[in-house]
Each structure stands twice: as C-alpha cells, then as structure tokens.
Design an enzyme around this catalytic site. Structure first.
Site, PDB file in Angstrom:
ATOM      1  N   PRO A   2       0.829  -1.208   0.000  1.00 51.65           N
ATOM      2  CA  PRO A   2       0.000   0.000   0.000  1.00 51.65           C
ATOM      3  C   PRO A   2       0.866   1.262   0.000  1.00 51.65           C
ATOM      4  O   PRO A   2       1.864   1.319   0.694  1.00 51.65           O
ATOM      5  CB  PRO A   2      -0.803  -0.107   1.302  1.00 51.65           C
ATOM      6  CG  PRO A   2      -0.540  -1.445   1.871  1.00 51.65           C
ATOM      7  CD  PRO A   2       0.657  -2.008   1.225  1.00 51.65           C
ATOM      8  N   GLU A   3       0.473   2.255  -0.794  1.00 46.16           N
ATOM      9  CA  GLU A   3       1.202   3.512  -0.858  1.00 46.16           C
ATOM     10  C   GLU A   3       0.346   4.621  -0.224  1.00 46.16           C
ATOM     11  O   GLU A   3      -0.738   4.357   0.277  1.00 46.16           O
ATOM     12  CB  GLU A   3       1.543   3.837  -2.315  1.00 46.16           C
ATOM     13  CG  GLU A   3       2.403   2.728  -2.938  1.00 46.16           C
ATOM     14  CD  GLU A   3       3.023   3.130  -4.259  1.00 46.16           C
ATOM     15  OE1 GLU A   3       3.176   4.338  -4.503  1.00 46.16           O
ATOM     16  OE2 GLU A   3       3.355   2.242  -5.038  1.00 46.16           O
ATOM     17  N   LYS A  54       3.045   6.857   5.139  1.00 44.95           N
ATOM     18  CA  LYS A  54       2.345   5.586   5.037  1.00 44.95           C
ATOM     19  C   LYS A  54       1.998   5.000   6.408  1.00 44.95           C
ATOM     20  O   LYS A  54       1.664   3.839   6.537  1.00 44.95           O
ATOM     21  CB  LYS A  54       3.186   4.595   4.227  1.00 44.95           C
ATOM     22  CG  LYS A  54       3.355   5.070   2.779  1.00 44.95           C
ATOM     23  CD  LYS A  54       3.751   3.963   1.851  1.00 44.95           C
ATOM     24  CE  LYS A  54       5.233   3.862   1.707  1.00 44.95           C
ATOM     25  NZ  LYS A  54       5.620   2.817   0.738  1.00 44.95           N
ATOM     26  N   ARG A 273      13.086  -2.918  -8.181  1.00 49.42           N
ATOM     27  CA  ARG A 273      11.647  -2.708  -8.359  1.00 49.42           C
ATOM     28  C   ARG A 273      11.305  -2.554  -9.832  1.00 49.42           C
ATOM     29  O   ARG A 273      12.075  -1.985 -10.613  1.00 49.42           O
ATOM     30  CB  ARG A 273      11.177  -1.451  -7.606  1.00 49.42           C
ATOM     31  CG  ARG A 273      11.469  -1.452  -6.113  1.00 49.42           C
ATOM     32  CD  ARG A 273      10.790  -2.600  -5.361  1.00 49.42           C
ATOM     33  NE  ARG A 273       9.339  -2.566  -5.484  1.00 49.42           N
ATOM     34  CZ  ARG A 273       8.533  -1.851  -4.701  1.00 49.42           C
ATOM     35  NH1 ARG A 273       9.036  -1.114  -3.742  1.00 49.42           N
ATOM     36  NH2 ARG A 273       7.230  -1.865  -4.873  1.00 49.42           N
TER      37      ARG A 273
END
Ligand SMILES: [Zn+2]
Length: 283
Positions: A2-3, A54, A273
């Site tokens: 989740p960002e 976050k 990534r």
C-alpha cells in the site's frame, strides 16, 4: 505494498466510523504484530484517525495512540453487521470470513470489530504515548510529503542527489509517501526517464516532476488507491480502489504510450523494483 493514496483512503473511511467507538478488548493472535501493552488501550475511546506518510495513527483518549504500519501486506478491515470497510494490501480477506488465517490482531469495539491482517507479518501496530511518535526514530527519518512542499523546496531536495530520479522519489527520507506505482507514473507525467540522475534534470523537468507527483498522488486518492489486477473480485463487493484504471506506465509493459507517440512501454528493474517507461517521450 500500500502507498500513500491507499493509506489516505482507509484513513478517510475509518475516520467516518471509528471516532466515538470504545475498544472493549484486544485479542493478539501474533505477538510480533503488536508492540506494547494492550491493557493501555482497552477501555479507551477512539477520538481520531490520522496519517503521516504511510503510517496510520488511531488516536485514543487519555494520552495514548495506536500507530500502524502496513508494510508489504498489512490490511485493516472494520466489520459491523452488514457494513464492511477494508484497506491496505488487498486480498481475498477483504471480502471473506474473519478472522482468517492471516488475522494478527482483533479489536473488539462497542460497535463492530476491527481486524488487522498481515500475510507476511512485516507490518505492526504499536501503542505510543500521544505525541511520542514525533520524536521516534521512524518518524524523524521521514522526509516531508510532496503536499507539504512548494516547487522550490522540491527542486532543492533533488538537485543535490546523484541517484536515479525514480529511486530518489521513493527514498522516504527525502520525501515521504511516494512508492513504486506513483514514482513510475510521475516520471511519465514529467517526460523524464526514471534512470536519469536526480541532479541532471532541466529546470522544466523538475517543475513538471513536482506537479506530476502531486497529480498522480491526488488521482490515486481520488480513485481510492490502486487494487492489483489479480484482485478484481474485491471490486465486485464495492471495495478497493480504481487508480489501476488510470495507470500511465505502471504495469503496462508492451502497451502503447498514452501520448500516442508510437512508444511502447518498456520494463526494467531499478533498485530491485519494476520500472516502466516510454522510450519515445521519457528522456
Ligand atoms: Zn510516450
């Protein structure tokens, strides 16, 4: 993972149901997931829900808060009769029977139940004294959010850095809240190749990147964050976000660039990534 937009979305949703609720009982199914003494929060009332980058903060009365970090696979699900609110990493647990085998902590409230699920158990919930987080190392290590910066302050941060611009954007100590999805899409917005060194952009590219970051984060929040392509079932239940329908380059390898410039989205690995860009318009 989740960002910022995903955490902002669950923050807004929980802020509608949690304030005023009393935590009657805390059930800890995985010790690693809960740091602190649950007795400190049992019997306390929720007074607010906040977010810093976050990190989610559930504020309680009488001097304690709960800090929650979702890490890779954390999720919070609130259930009260027919009502269900789910946020964080989307999985079948969003819509399935609870507790599940991934449930780590259960908060029994005076109305409803809040479940903290975490498949990989990197996330955590921590009892903190109100205000304590601000001096904690985790909090201090976070840079400002893009929303807290103006264009000049944003440029000042990146013009000094000799790492690829996309990695610099994701470095939470420099600016906080931008993860992989939004870093990819922000570079496309600015027509910047994600491998370009952060100190090598033109003045216009820094400006475009600043507005690009703000734009994609705001859009992420507007659409309730992103839900992975393999989690479409969540949508059937009206849960999960829709930013995935607005990806610029992220997860679009082999597809045409949205600028219709004959570019085909290319994928490579940068800092481990998935990194997506259009070779035609991102220089
Ligand atoms: Zn392009």
């Amino acid at each position: 993972m989740p960002e910022l937009p995903e955490i902002e979305t669950i923050k807004v949703q929980l802020a509608e149901v949690l304030p005023g609720r009393i935590i009657n009982k805390v059930e800890i199914l995985k010790a690693k997931s809960f740091i602190g003494d649950k007795k400190q929060i049992e019997g306390k009332k929720v007074v607010g829900v906040e977010r810093k980058a976050k990190l989610l903060l559930i504020e309680l009365d009488r001097g304690v808060d709960l800090a929650i970090h979702f890490k890779m696979t954390g999720q919070l699900i609130y259930v009260n009769k027919d009502k269900r609110i789910a946020g964080g990493h989307p999985t079948l647990d969003f819509v399935g029977e609870l507790p599940s085998k991934h449930t780590r902590v259960i908060f029994h409230l005076d109305q409803g139940t809040l479940f903290f699920n975490d498949q990989r158990i990197f996330g955590w919930i921590k009892v903190v004294e109100s205000g304590e987080l601000k001096v904690e190392s985790f909090w201090e290590k976070l840079g400002p959010e893009p929303f807290d910066l103006d264009e000049e302050q944003f440029i000042k941060i990146f013009i000094k850095l000799k790492q690829p611009i996309k990695l610099a954007l994701m470095d939470q100590a420099k600016i906080s809240g931008v993860g992989n999805i939004y870093a990819n899409d922000a570079c496309w917005e600015a027509k910047v190749n994600p491998r370009r060194l952060a100190n090598s952009l033109t003045r216009k590219q820094y400006t475009d990147l600043y507005f690009g970051v703000i734009k994609v984060l705001n859009e992420g929040i507007k659409f309730g964050g992103a839900t992975a392509a393999d989690a479409k079932y969540i949508d059937l239940h009206g849960l999960g976000g829709h930013y995935q329908d607005h990806f610029r380059v992220y997860d679009r390898e082999g597809e045409m660039c949205l600028r219709n410039d004959d570019g085909i989205i290319h994928k490579l690995s940068l800092g481990g990534r998935g990194t997506y860009f259009c070779p035609a318009c991102q220089r």
